[in-house]
Design a protein around this motif. Structure first.
Motif, PDB file in Angstrom:
ATOM      1  N   UNK A   1      45.350  69.069  20.134  1.00 19.04           N
ATOM      2  CA  UNK A   1      44.765  67.723  20.056  1.00 19.04           C
ATOM      3  C   UNK A   1      44.304  67.326  18.662  1.00 19.04           C
ATOM      4  N   UNK A   2      43.822  68.256  17.881  1.00 13.78           N
ATOM      5  CA  UNK A   2      43.275  67.900  16.560  1.00 13.78           C
ATOM      6  C   UNK A   2      44.345  67.768  15.468  1.00 13.78           C
ATOM      7  N   UNK A   3      45.624  67.924  15.822  1.00 12.61           N
ATOM      8  CA  UNK A   3      46.705  67.834  14.845  1.00 12.61           C
ATOM      9  C   UNK A   3      47.611  66.647  15.129  1.00 12.61           C
ATOM     10  N   UNK A   4      48.206  66.123  14.084  1.00 10.04           N
ATOM     11  CA  UNK A   4      49.126  64.989  14.189  1.00 10.04           C
ATOM     12  C   UNK A   4      50.496  65.468  14.683  1.00 10.04           C
ATOM     13  N   UNK A   5      51.007  64.807  15.718  1.00  6.51           N
ATOM     14  CA  UNK A   5      52.320  65.169  16.259  1.00  6.51           C
ATOM     15  C   UNK A   5      53.407  64.924  15.211  1.00  6.51           C
ATOM     16  N   UNK A   6      53.333  63.812  14.483  1.00  3.12           N
ATOM     17  CA  UNK A   6      54.366  63.502  13.491  1.00  3.12           C
ATOM     18  C   UNK A   6      54.363  64.521  12.349  1.00  3.12           C
ATOM     19  N   UNK A   7      53.207  64.998  11.946  1.00  2.43           N
ATOM     20  CA  UNK A   7      53.127  66.023  10.903  1.00  2.43           C
ATOM     21  C   UNK A   7      53.712  67.337  11.412  1.00  2.43           C
TER      22      UNK A   7
ATOM     23  N   UNK B   1      54.518  80.602  12.687  1.00  5.78           N
ATOM     24  CA  UNK B   1      54.242  79.913  11.413  1.00  5.78           C
ATOM     25  C   UNK B   1      53.227  78.782  11.582  1.00  5.78           C
ATOM     26  N   UNK B   2      53.301  78.064  12.688  1.00  2.00           N
ATOM     27  CA  UNK B   2      52.454  76.879  12.902  1.00  2.00           C
ATOM     28  C   UNK B   2      51.547  77.057  14.113  1.00  2.00           C
ATOM     29  N   UNK B   3      51.052  78.261  14.325  1.00  9.10           N
ATOM     30  CA  UNK B   3      50.263  78.566  15.526  1.00  9.10           C
ATOM     31  C   UNK B   3      49.005  77.708  15.661  1.00  9.10           C
ATOM     32  N   UNK B   4      48.433  77.289  14.544  1.00 11.85           N
ATOM     33  CA  UNK B   4      47.212  76.481  14.608  1.00 11.85           C
ATOM     34  C   UNK B   4      47.483  75.093  15.199  1.00 11.85           C
ATOM     35  N   UNK B   5      48.672  74.562  14.972  1.00 13.94           N
ATOM     36  CA  UNK B   5      48.939  73.191  15.416  1.00 13.94           C
ATOM     37  C   UNK B   5      49.778  73.102  16.692  1.00 13.94           C
ATOM     38  N   UNK B   6      50.401  74.190  17.119  1.00 12.32           N
ATOM     39  CA  UNK B   6      51.318  74.148  18.265  1.00 12.32           C
ATOM     40  C   UNK B   6      50.694  74.827  19.480  1.00 12.32           C
ATOM     41  N   UNK B   7      50.691  74.099  20.598  1.00 12.31           N
ATOM     42  CA  UNK B   7      50.307  74.707  21.876  1.00 12.31           C
ATOM     43  C   UNK B   7      51.529  75.356  22.520  1.00 12.31           C
ATOM     44  N   UNK B   8      52.643  74.616  22.499  1.00 15.77           N
ATOM     45  CA  UNK B   8      53.873  75.124  23.118  1.00 15.77           C
ATOM     46  C   UNK B   8      55.078  74.556  22.390  1.00 15.77           C
TER      47      UNK B   8
END
Length: 188
Positions: A126-132, A168-175
């Motif tokens: 939730x705290x990350x931008x989907x487009x980014x 690599x992007x574990x902080x921004x990806x749930x799945x």
């Protein structure tokens, strides 16, 4: 006293790195008397022609005695006739080349790139931008599959690639998972 007029190096050729030695030494030992299997032909091309960064040899589908060697050059340069002739001369048994009896014609060809469409499902924290997140993942995949980075004529494991992306992007990806294609792909 002894005098050796030969220079101890070759102009324009970089000294072999330790990583290159680790790759080239077994190839040299295996192919000392010539190329025996398709992999030997590809390995000898990469070892003896520094501008070739990847090569794969494939038996002809019509004439099983013929061999096609596909090469990828540094900077994705086009294969020119001069380099093609040099590689063919390297294997020409009439010129002291390293081709064994039983191999017919050898064809040197540029690597061909096949378009690949990947579709994935992505759930972003939730705290990350989907487009980014999409931009980051797209850049990662493009770099991963860039010419010269991924070996051609090998299977591309989509589950392994997805796992690396998640790591690599574990902080921004749930799945994250690839939905198309549904199976691993052979990169030609």
């Amino acid at each position: 006293s002894t005098f050796n007029p030969a220079l101890p190096f070759e102009y324009g050729v970089a000294k072999e790195t330790l990583a290159e030695i680790k790759v080239n030494a077994p190839i040299y030992s295996r192919t000392l008397w010539g190329a025996l299997i398709e992999k030997d032909f590809a390995d000898l091309v990469m070892m003896n022609f520094p501008t070739v960064i990847q090569a794969v040899a494939v038996q002809d589908t019509v004439d099983i005695d013929d061999l096609h060697i596909y090469v990828l050059l540094q900077g994705n340069e086009a294969l020119d006739q001069e380099l093609e002739d040099e590689i063919l001369a390297f294997f020409d048994e009439n010129k002291g080349g390293r081709k064994i009896v039983g191999i017919g014609d050898i064809f040197i060809e540029s690597a061909t790139f096949v378009p690949l469409t990947l579709v994935a499902s992505l759930v972003v924290n939730d705290e990350f931008s989907r487009s980014t997140a999409i931009a980051n993942i797209t850049a990662y995949i493009n770099g991963y599959l860039a010419a010269g980075n991924y070996p051609f004529h090998t299977d591309l494991s989509l589950s392994k690639l997805a796992s690396e992306i998640i790591s690599e992007y574990s902080a921004s990806i749930k799945a994250f998972r690839f939905t198309t294609p549904a199976t691993d792909v052979q990169v030609s």
